[in-house]
Design a protein around this motif. Structure first.
Motif, short mmCIF file in Angstrom:
data_model
loop_
_atom_site.label_atom_id
_atom_site.label_comp_id
_atom_site.label_asym_id
_atom_site.label_seq_id
_atom_site.Cartn_x
_atom_site.Cartn_y
_atom_site.Cartn_z
N LEU A 62 0.88 -1.28 -0.02
CA LEU A 62 0.02 -0.19 -0.17
C LEU A 62 0.86 1.04 0.07
O LEU A 62 0.46 2.14 -0.74
N SER A 63 1.95 1.15 0.90
CA SER A 63 2.78 2.32 0.89
C SER A 63 3.94 1.87 1.38
O SER A 63 4.39 0.89 2.08
N ALA A 64 5.27 2.64 0.91
CA ALA A 64 6.76 2.09 1.42
C ALA A 64 7.34 3.66 1.62
O ALA A 64 7.27 4.52 0.81
N GLN A 65 8.39 3.52 2.38
CA GLN A 65 9.28 4.67 2.86
C GLN A 65 10.64 4.04 2.91
O GLN A 65 10.94 2.87 3.69
N LEU A 66 11.73 4.45 2.34
CA LEU A 66 13.20 4.02 2.75
C LEU A 66 13.59 5.02 3.93
O LEU A 66 13.43 6.26 3.74
N CYS A 67 14.03 4.28 5.05
CA CYS A 67 14.53 4.88 6.12
C CYS A 67 15.62 4.37 6.79
O CYS A 67 16.17 3.17 6.59
N ARG A 68 16.25 5.22 7.42
CA ARG A 68 17.30 4.74 8.42
C ARG A 68 17.38 3.80 9.55
O ARG A 68 16.02 4.30 10.09
N SER A 69 17.92 3.09 10.09
CA SER A 69 17.46 2.14 11.18
C SER A 69 18.72 1.41 11.43
O SER A 69 19.26 0.69 10.74
N GLY A 70 19.30 1.53 12.45
CA GLY A 70 20.50 0.94 13.26
C GLY A 70 21.84 1.17 12.31
O GLY A 70 22.43 -0.04 12.14
N GLY A 71 21.83 2.05 11.68
CA GLY A 71 23.11 2.40 10.98
C GLY A 71 22.95 1.86 9.46
O GLY A 71 23.78 2.07 8.38
N GLY A 72 21.78 1.29 9.00
CA GLY A 72 21.33 0.66 7.72
C GLY A 72 20.23 1.24 7.18
O GLY A 72 19.70 2.42 7.72
N LEU A 73 19.61 0.96 6.24
CA LEU A 73 18.61 1.10 5.48
C LEU A 73 17.39 0.19 5.45
O LEU A 73 17.88 -0.95 5.30
N VAL A 74 16.38 0.53 5.66
CA VAL A 74 15.21 -0.45 5.67
C VAL A 74 14.09 0.33 4.93
O VAL A 74 13.89 1.45 4.88
N TYR A 75 13.10 -0.53 4.06
CA TYR A 75 11.83 -0.11 3.71
C TYR A 75 11.12 -0.45 4.81
O TYR A 75 10.69 -1.56 5.46
N VAL A 76 10.05 0.66 5.18
CA VAL A 76 9.02 0.49 5.99
C VAL A 76 7.67 0.43 5.17
O VAL A 76 7.42 1.31 4.39
N VAL A 77 7.16 -0.72 5.04
CA VAL A 77 6.17 -1.02 4.04
C VAL A 77 4.85 -1.36 4.58
O VAL A 77 4.73 -2.17 5.74
N SER A 78 3.73 -0.74 4.26
CA SER A 78 2.34 -1.20 4.67
C SER A 78 1.83 -1.98 3.78
O SER A 78 1.88 -1.69 2.74
N VAL A 79 1.22 -3.30 4.18
CA VAL A 79 0.69 -3.92 3.16
C VAL A 79 -0.49 -4.46 3.57
O VAL A 79 -0.95 -4.44 4.68
N LEU A 80 -1.49 -4.64 2.39
CA LEU A 80 -2.69 -5.51 2.72
C LEU A 80 -2.77 -6.72 2.85
O LEU A 80 -2.43 -7.44 1.58
N ALA A 81 -2.92 -7.34 3.79
CA ALA A 81 -2.58 -9.00 3.95
C ALA A 81 -3.93 -9.64 3.54
O ALA A 81 -4.81 -9.06 3.55
#
Length: 96
Positions: free
Chosen positions: A57-76
């Motif tokens: 549904l949506s996604a953002q690329l974010c910093r986390s613990g010195g690396g990068l992660v996508y925070v993704v919202s999904v319709l399960a």
């Protein structure tokens, strides 16, 4: 209720909750995210989508613990909206 209505409601709820991304220290702007992908710091989300369970549904690329992660919202399955954390290099998925 109709399926399109439920999907629209899930998307609206998801977008409203994205003001404070879970699992992240701070998110990148679109231009910063594009630069991160171009420089090899992150794999593009389109390359990782096959490993993400549900409809994105949506996604953002974010910093986390010195690396990068996508925070993704999904319709399960079943219509639940879930927020997942996807490692931007390996594609490893974790969530709540």
């Amino acid at each position: 209720m109709s399926k399109p209505f439920l999907k629209a409601a899930a998307i609206l709820c998801c977008l409203a909750s994205m003001s404070q991304p879970a699992f992240a220290d701070g998110c990148l702007s679109q231009s910063e995210a594009r630069q991160a992908v171009q420089s090899g710091q992150a794999v593009s989300l389109s390359q990782l989508r096959s490993g993400i369970p549900g409809e994105v549904l949506s996604a953002q690329l974010c910093r986390s613990g010195g690396g990068l992660v996508y925070v993704v919202s999904v319709l399960a399955d079943g219509g639940a909206v879930k927020r997942l954390r996807v490692d931007a290099q390996s594609g490893a998925v974790s969530g709540n």
